[in-house]
Design a protein around this motif. Structure first.
Motif, PDB file in Angstrom:
ATOM      1  N   ALA A  42      46.102 -29.944  56.548  1.00 40.12           N
ATOM      2  CA  ALA A  42      46.923 -28.839  57.048  1.00 40.12           C
ATOM      3  C   ALA A  42      47.279 -27.856  55.946  1.00 40.12           C
ATOM      4  N   LYS A 226      57.709 -27.514  55.858  1.00 38.05           N
ATOM      5  CA  LYS A 226      56.646 -27.290  56.839  1.00 38.05           C
ATOM      6  C   LYS A 226      55.925 -25.984  56.545  1.00 38.05           C
ATOM      7  N   SER A 228      52.921 -23.561  58.254  1.00 34.13           N
ATOM      8  CA  SER A 228      52.152 -23.333  59.481  1.00 34.13           C
ATOM      9  C   SER A 228      51.152 -22.204  59.280  1.00 34.13           C
ATOM     10  N   HIS A 229      50.051 -22.290  60.019  1.00 40.93           N
ATOM     11  CA  HIS A 229      48.965 -21.312  59.925  1.00 40.93           C
ATOM     12  C   HIS A 229      48.494 -20.943  61.326  1.00 40.93           C
ATOM     13  N   GLY A 265      48.205 -17.484  56.852  1.00 40.75           N
ATOM     14  CA  GLY A 265      49.273 -18.428  56.525  1.00 40.75           C
ATOM     15  C   GLY A 265      49.963 -17.970  55.251  1.00 40.75           C
ATOM     16  N   THR A 266      50.990 -18.597  54.842  1.00 40.98           N
ATOM     17  CA  THR A 266      51.596 -19.746  55.496  1.00 40.98           C
ATOM     18  C   THR A 266      53.101 -19.531  55.511  1.00 40.98           C
ATOM     19  N   GLU A 279      54.936 -29.049  64.371  1.00 39.27           N
ATOM     20  CA  GLU A 279      54.077 -28.080  65.045  1.00 39.27           C
ATOM     21  C   GLU A 279      54.660 -26.696  64.872  1.00 39.27           C
ATOM     22  N   ILE A 280      53.793 -25.706  64.992  1.00 38.24           N
ATOM     23  CA  ILE A 280      54.225 -24.322  64.821  1.00 38.24           C
ATOM     24  C   ILE A 280      55.114 -23.917  65.989  1.00 38.24           C
ATOM     25  N   GLU A 284      57.551 -18.798  63.985  1.00 32.76           N
ATOM     26  CA  GLU A 284      56.574 -18.790  62.899  1.00 32.76           C
ATOM     27  C   GLU A 284      55.348 -17.957  63.263  1.00 32.76           C
ATOM     28  N   SER A 308      46.190 -22.954  65.982  1.00 27.72           N
ATOM     29  CA  SER A 308      47.218 -22.987  64.952  1.00 27.72           C
ATOM     30  C   SER A 308      47.406 -24.428  64.508  1.00 27.72           C
ATOM     31  N   TYR A 309      47.974 -24.601  63.341  1.00 28.45           N
ATOM     32  CA  TYR A 309      48.270 -25.951  62.866  1.00 28.45           C
ATOM     33  C   TYR A 309      49.443 -25.911  61.906  1.00 28.45           C
ATOM     34  N   SER A 310      50.108 -27.048  61.793  1.00 29.30           N
ATOM     35  CA  SER A 310      51.255 -27.185  60.904  1.00 29.30           C
ATOM     36  C   SER A 310      51.126 -28.481  60.122  1.00 29.30           C
TER      37      SER A 310
END
Length: 491
Positions: A42, A226, A228-229, A265-266, A279-280, A284, A308-310
């Motif tokens: 991530a 955290k 996120s992207h 990101g990020t 999770e995003i 964000e 998306s991912y976190s």
């Protein structure tokens, strides 16, 4: 009985396992989920020195990371590649002279040999400026690297196993205690093991493992942050990356991703709760879209996001007031009782995982006199046994040997497997020889390789960590793959 047991199958855990196995130690690695199943898949996918750390005076950290960039480029030229970063100057934020000085230091701090030096660019005439708003007229361009983070983890684990390490995925260490000069461990599948030394490389769960698995108290603290992207359809045609300043002091990236996409990101937010549940959120997404839209002529909107991912970074808690200011350096805490050591890893980043592994083993050396010397600096990961500047030549060799592959398919295979793509493809003469095609260009033979040599068990493992083909898979294709994996589960 093992010389060394390791809890955690992220980049730090597998890096330590590989180094230790190569020094002649017997090694057990226990990972409760999939390899790279949390933080290590991530990341922002960068091998970099950390230009922004210079303004926090982290010169040692930056220098170590800059040196490691080129070590890793030589070690794994199939999954790591040079990347040029374009930094548009924002007149309302850091002054141009300060950025120019930072980039100058960045050029010279780490003994750069492979990567080209920085340069000033006129965004009114350079192709990088064509997608930016007109107020950005000048900027700087410098070098760092891109990495397929999850594949780096898998390749380290594969090499560790090839050197004798016992890699156990989906196997949690549920209890560990000292008795009679050894660590005794119980695992979630009912297995037990003993080891002379133990490393806690559980990432975001490092404190939980210390307190609940080992029943030890820690002097250090872990700060969960955290990141996120978001991934959107490709925003520009060239192969460079953008690094943006933001009014809140943070920086952001817009990176070419998997051919048809752009990765943005990020975020940096303090996090509480189960790291696996990160999770995003809508805020964000809006933040990242707003940051990118402040620079690009075409706005980036939440509805453009295709994935998306976190991930939760386990940073050492140095008391910094802002999440983005917390140190990315690592801290190693050793606890020794009756000559039986455990080292817990706090923090770290993918760029310096190899050096972190060396540091861990040096701490353990007094308890393992049979341990060999450091060896990984001049090594290569599976499939990376070619010169860093020979990627295109080697790719041409692969396409010549397997002319039935499309150029895109051959490039993806080479970027994932390097020279090991030949072993994967074997004596195939046509696509039909590779078995079922599940979607995109993912074939049965490749899935078998991932399962038999790379510990993949689920569709998520295959589509998001061993590859990024999830971006191109329909729900029907995912279901087809899941059915095949269920029906072909190894005994």
């Amino acid at each position: 009985m093992y010389d060394l047991a390791i809890i955690g199958g992220g980049i730090n855990g597998v890096g330590i396992a590989r180094d230790a196995a190569g020094r002649g130690l017997s090694v057990l690695l226990m990972e409760k989920g999939d390899l790279a199943g949390a933080t290590s898949s991530a990341s922002t996918k960068l091998v970099h020195g950390g230009l922004r750390y210079l303004e926090h005076y982290k010169f040692r950290l930056v220098r170590e990371a800059l040196i490691e960039r080129e070590v890793l480029l030589r070690m794994a030229p199939h999954v790591i590649r040079p990347l040029r970063f374009v930094l548009p100057h924002h007149a309302g934020l850091r002054p141009y002279w300060m950025i120019r000085l930072g980039v100058f230091l960045y050029d010279h701090l780490g003994g750069r040999e492979i990567l080209p030096r920085s340069r000033a660019i006129d965004l009114r005439s350079d192709i990088a400026g064509t997608v930016l708003k007109s107020e950005y007229v000048r900027g700087l361009e410098y070098s760092d690297g891109w990495v397929d983070d999850a594949r780096m983890v898998v390749l380290n684990a594969r090499d560790a196993a090839d050197r004798g390490a016992d890699i156990r995925v989906r196997t949690a260490c549920t209890r560990a205690w000292r008795v009679d000069g050894l660590w005794h461990m119980e695992m979630s599948d009912g297995a037990v093991a003993q080891a002379r030394m133990l490393v806690n490389a559980a990432g975001p769960w490092v404190a939980d493992v210390l307190g609940n698995v080992m029943r030890l108290k820690s002097r250090a603290g872990v700060r969960l942050v955290k990141g996120s992207h978001i991934v959107v359809p490709r925003l520009f045609e060239h192969d460079r990356c953008y690094i943006f300043q933001n009014a809140d002091g943070r920086i952001g990236f817009a990176i070419p991703y998997e051919g048809d996409f752009t990765l943005i990101g990020t975020t940096d937010q303090d996090y509480q709760g189960d790291p696996a549940a990160a999770e995003i959120n809508a805020g964000e997404v809006a933040y990242l879209c707003r940051m990118a839209s402040g620079y690009f002529t075409s706005p980036v909107r939440p509805e453009d996001v295709v994935w998306s991912y976190s991930g939760v970074r386990p940073l050492y808690d140095d008391g910094a007031s802002k999440a983005q200011e917390a140190t990315r350096d690592y801290v190693l805490e050793m606890d020794v009782e009756s000559g039986v050591p455990v080292v817990s890893v706090f923090g770290g980043k993918i760029t310096i995982y190899r050096r972190l592994a060396e540091a861990v083993l040096e701490k353990l050396r007094p308890y393992a006199p049979q341990m060999g010397d450091a060896w990984t600096a001049g090594s290569f990961l599976p499939g990376g046994d070619f010169a860093h500047d020979a990627v295109e030549a080697k790719l041409m060799e692969l396409q010549t040997r397997y002319p039935f592959l499309t150029s895109a398919h051959a490039r993806r295979l080479f970027r994932q497997y390097g020279t090991a793509a030949v072993a994967l493809l074997g004596n195939a003469h046509a696509m039909a020889d590779l078995g079922i095609c599940f979607g995109a260009d993912l074939t049965e033979r490749e899935v078998r390789w991932m399962r038999e040599r790379e510990w993949a068990r689920t569709a998520q493992d295959v589509l998001w960590r061993r590859s990024k083909l999830g971006l191109r898979f329909s729900a029907e294709n995912v279901q087809r793959l899941e059915v095949w994996l269920t029906e072909n589960t190894p005994a």
